[in-house]
Structures are given as structure tokens and as C-alpha cells.
Design a protein around this motif. Structure first.
Motif: not given
Length: 53
Positions: A8-28
């Protein structure tokens, strides 16, 4: 509702990452934000039963 699963966390984090423009190095950052959002959703769920009375 139980604690959010890694899936669940992984899916939500992926959506947030995409919404933010897929920035690198901010996985945590996205992981923690997703985890917090899911926990907050659980607390605000009117169907949630209190742990203690």
C-alpha cells in the motif's frame, strides 16, 4: 484497519512521486509521506473502532 502494508505504501509513494514530476533521489521522502497519509486516513475513517474504550 491494520497498519498500512508495504505494498500500500509503495503504491501511494509511487503516485506521489509521479505527481511531483518523478524527481530522483527522494525515495525516502515519498515513502514517509505515503506512510503518513495512509496512517492519517485510517485515523479519520469513521468506521474505525477505537483501540481502547
Amino acid at each position: 484497519m491494520p497498519e498500512p502494508t508495504d505494498h500500500d505504501i509503495r503504491e501511494r509513494a509511487h503516485r506521489l512521486w509521479e505527481q511531483a514530476g518523478k524527481p530522483e533521489g527522494r525515495e525516502d521522502e515519498f515513502w514517509h509521506a505515503a506512510e503518513q497519509e495512509l496512517r492519517n486516513e485510517d485515523k479519520s475513517n469513521p468506521m474505525r473502532t477505537p483501540d481502547t474504550l
